[in-house]
Design an enzyme around this catalytic site. Structure first.
Site, short mmCIF file in Angstrom:
data_model
loop_
_atom_site.label_atom_id
_atom_site.label_comp_id
_atom_site.label_asym_id
_atom_site.label_seq_id
_atom_site.Cartn_x
_atom_site.Cartn_y
_atom_site.Cartn_z
N ASP A 22 7.49 10.68 -8.08
CA ASP A 22 8.68 11.50 -6.59
C ASP A 22 9.98 11.80 -6.40
O ASP A 22 9.97 10.71 -7.21
CB ASP A 22 7.90 11.18 -5.72
N ASP B 42 0.25 2.16 3.63
CA ASP B 42 -0.71 3.33 4.45
C ASP B 42 -1.63 3.36 3.55
O ASP B 42 -2.41 4.58 3.40
CB ASP B 42 -0.02 4.26 5.02
N HIS C 115 -0.57 4.75 0.62
CA HIS C 115 -0.13 6.23 -0.93
C HIS C 115 0.38 5.28 -1.95
O HIS C 115 0.51 4.09 -2.11
CB HIS C 115 0.86 6.71 0.66
N GLU D 289 -0.81 10.55 0.54
CA GLU D 289 -0.49 9.96 2.13
C GLU D 289 -1.50 10.44 2.53
O GLU D 289 -2.30 10.75 1.81
CB GLU D 289 0.32 11.05 2.90
C1 GLP Z 1 7.77 4.47 -1.45
C2 GLP Z 1 7.71 5.26 -2.83
C3 GLP Z 1 6.15 5.00 -3.40
C4 GLP Z 1 5.99 3.10 -3.19
C5 GLP Z 1 5.81 2.94 -1.41
C6 GLP Z 1 6.28 1.51 -2.01
O1 GLP Z 1 7.58 4.78 -0.26
N1 GLP Z 1 7.47 6.60 -2.56
O2 GLP Z 1 5.61 4.60 -5.05
O3 GLP Z 1 5.24 2.94 -3.93
O4 GLP Z 1 6.41 3.01 -1.02
O5 GLP Z 1 7.24 0.90 -1.34
P1 GLP Z 1 7.67 -0.71 -1.46
O6 GLP Z 1 7.96 -1.21 -2.81
O7 GLP Z 1 9.13 -0.40 -1.52
O8 GLP Z 1 6.75 -1.20 -0.58
#
Ligand code: GLP
Length: 236
Positions: free
Chosen positions: A67, A136, A138, A143
């Site tokens: 993404d 959440d 995702h 989402e």
């Molecule tokens: C972000 C990314 C995800 C990631 C998630 C968790 O928003 N788009 O691909 O897995 O949130 O992030 P973190 O590893 O910082 O908790």
């Protein structure tokens, strides 16, 4: 779904890097689906070390990222392209032209999304997809919603996601409200999936995703339908 709980973030990162390195050793021209966020930082550091030590060779590997924020250019330090260059690509011997991140500044985002799916298809799909999980539920930026979206698409980020990611930006207002993300189709067609999550605050959603109802309200729950998923979790 294989679930592995390890004693520390360090152990999680080493285990995840070992799985990714093994994939590349077994198939030199692997297509790796990669993720951003804080979870994979240790994994990327370890892979960089392993590559530096000659233990893994990325020269034939192709990477496709999940993404990107809409509106952030590659030079922007908060963009996921910048993150990937800084934390992984600049430390390993991958060919820059074999690294792909959706372009969140494309003039026509719908076309960019369709082309991203076509690219993944041309590459023969993803061999190993690395995932983190949002609070959440995702994955990528898929989402919670009323349905799962198959294709790469543009999403409005949830308030909770914007808040969670605000820590990386100078001001909350700077966090983009939209992103372009791979859909569930390309993720679920990956031959193997490796999901990493660390910290007690991730446990509740992780447990729901692994053992709860399969619902687009918990996007990661769709992974229960995939035949080859490894989840690695550490409390710290
Ligand atoms: C972000 C990314 C995800 C990631 C998630 C968790 O928003 N788009 O691909 O897995 O949130 O992030 P973190 O590893 O910082 O908790």
């Amino acid at each position: 779904m294989k679930f592995i709980k390890l004693e520390s973030y360090e152990a999680l990162s080493r285990a995840a890097a070992d799985i990714i390195a093994a994939q590349v050793v077994q198939k030199k021209n692997s297509v790796l689906g990669l993720a951003t966020g804080s979870s994979p930082l240790g994994t990327y550091a370890r892979l960089s070390e392993m590559c530096g030590a000659g233990e893994v060779d990325f020269s034939d590997v192709t990477c496709v990222n999940l993404d990107e924020y809409v509106g952030l250019r590659a030079e922007n330090e908060q963009s996921y392209r910048y993150f990937m260059n800084k934390n992984l690509f600049s430390h390993i011997n991958i060919k820059p032209e074999k690294t792909f991140v959706p372009n969140g500044c494309a003039e026509e985002l719908a076309r960019e999304a369709a082309e991203y799916d076509a690219l993944i298809e041309r590459l023969g799909g993803i061999d190993l997809q690395l995932l983190g999980i949002g609070l959440d539920g995702h994955i990528g930026f898929n989402e919670p919603d009323e349905f799962f979206t198959k294709e790469t698409h543009v999403v409005e980020l949830d308030v909770s996601t914007i808040e969670a990611n605000a820590r990386f930006f100078a001001r909350r207002e700077d966090v983009p409200t939209k992103a372009i993300t791979m859909g569930m189709g390309a993720i679920m067609r990956a031959k193997k999936i490796l999901l990493i999550a660390n910290g007690k605050k991730k446990w509740e959603i992780l447990e729901k995703a692994m053992y709860g109802k399969i619902t687009p309200r918990v996007p990661a729950s769709i992974l229960q339908l995939h035949p080859d998923v490894t989840v690695i979790y550490s409390e710290t």
